[in-house]
Design an enzyme around this catalytic site. Structure first.
Site, PDB file in Angstrom:
ATOM      1  CG  ASP A 138      19.937  -9.399  37.403  1.00  0.00           C
ATOM      2  OD1 ASP A 138      20.072  -9.285  38.632  1.00  0.00           O
ATOM      3  OD2 ASP A 138      19.794 -10.498  36.813  1.00  0.00           O
ATOM      4  CE  LYS A 139      24.964  -1.499  33.569  1.00  0.00           C
ATOM      5  NZ  LYS A 139      26.439  -1.437  33.414  1.00  0.00           N
TER       6      LYS A 139
END
Length: 304
Positions: A138-139
């Protein structure tokens, strides 16, 4: 153009057509599915239908997925934290806050933009938007990713993921004190019916998901754990820890409303191991915790 076919039975009868299809793939939004239906890419029993059609037992739903339009993804010079590189594979330590690959409306500043400037060659199996990308984090999760520089390497690394032979260990800080020293969460994950942008533990349109964890340290109201992935579902660790009542600190999507504001979840992909696609040698890499993650631990120790 790829296609999928869904046979309607008692497990998915009477569901809206657009909702049914959006649940098939975490990368498909309901609005995207509605566009495909409107454009005639979806057939029910070989005939066109509407988004609000409620599927019936015995129906056959066929989706012809249109090829993505090529987008101009440009190389960008970045100071990538490369842990390993040869002619076949690359291992990079992604910082928190960086998106892995471009998407419509978000074509710059991603890891792929940096990789395109760093490497002359990247595998093309995942198309122009995800060259070289074998798996994602994820970011706002930091840590190690393996990147394929050719299609042979890509296929080998994907097969290792499917065979569950890749080592992936994460460190996380969670709310609550976990009393037992280790455990396993074996619970299927699928789209959340109430929030299409989120995942949840569910038996409907879900995939098997297994996360092993053990406790590294305990503080006042918090626990530091290490998680090992057996599968790699979207948001898996975040969803599983919420499911057992110990959501990850700083998680804006799955954490409680009152959680330390640290700019995203306290989750770091610290250990990555795999067999080299060409030589078969097992390689393992360890990325230390980012400074901001380590600072949260130090603050918890002081308060404890």
């Amino acid at each position: 153009m790829n296609s999928i076919e869904i046979k309607i039975d008692d497990s998915n009868k009477y569901e809206r057509l657009d909702k049914l299809l959006a649940a098939e793939n975490a990368d498909w939004s309901r609005s995207q599915v509605q566009i495909w239906i409107k454009e005639g890419h979806v057939k029910v029993n070989d005939g066109e239908s509407r988004s609000n059609y409620k599927v019936q037992p015995g129906d056959t739903v066929t989706l012809l997925i249109p090829d993505p339009e090529p987008l101009d993804v440009l190389p960008e010079d970045m100071n990538l934290d490369v842990y390993y590189e040869d002619a076949d594979v690359l291992v990079v330590n992604k910082p928190k806050g960086m998106v892995v690959h471009p998407a419509p409306g978000h074509l710059s500043g991603t890891l792929v933009n940096g990789l395109m400037a760093h490497c002359k060659d990247l595998s093309g199996i995942n198309g122009v938007m995800r060259p070289g990308i074998v798996h994602r984090i994820d970011k706002d999760t930091s840590g190690l990713l393996m990147v394929a520089k050719n299609d042979m390497a890509h296929e080998s690394l994907v097969n290792q993921l499917v065979e569950k032979s890749v080592t992936r260990r994460y460190q996380a800080i969670v709310h609550g004190i976990i009393q037992h020293d280790k455990g396993t969460v074996d619970a299927p994950i699928g789209r959340d019916k109430q929030d299409r942008q989120s995942m949840t533990v569910t038996n409907e349109h879900s995939k098997d998901a297994v996360t092993h964890f053990h406790v590294l340290d305990r503080f006042a109201g918090f626990t530091l754990i290490e998680c090992q992935l057996e599968t790699g579902r979207t948001h898996q660790i975040r969803v599983h820890m919420k499911y057992i009542g110990f959501p990850i600190v700083g998680d804006p999507k799955y954490g409680p409303k009152k959680t330390p504001n640290i700019g995203g979840q306290a989750l770091h992909a610290g250990v990555l191991g795999f067999k080299h696609p060409r030589t078969g040698e097992y390689l393992e890499f360890n990325a230390p915790l980012p400074a901001e993650f380590q600072q949260v631990i130090e603050d918890l120790k002081k308060s404890h």
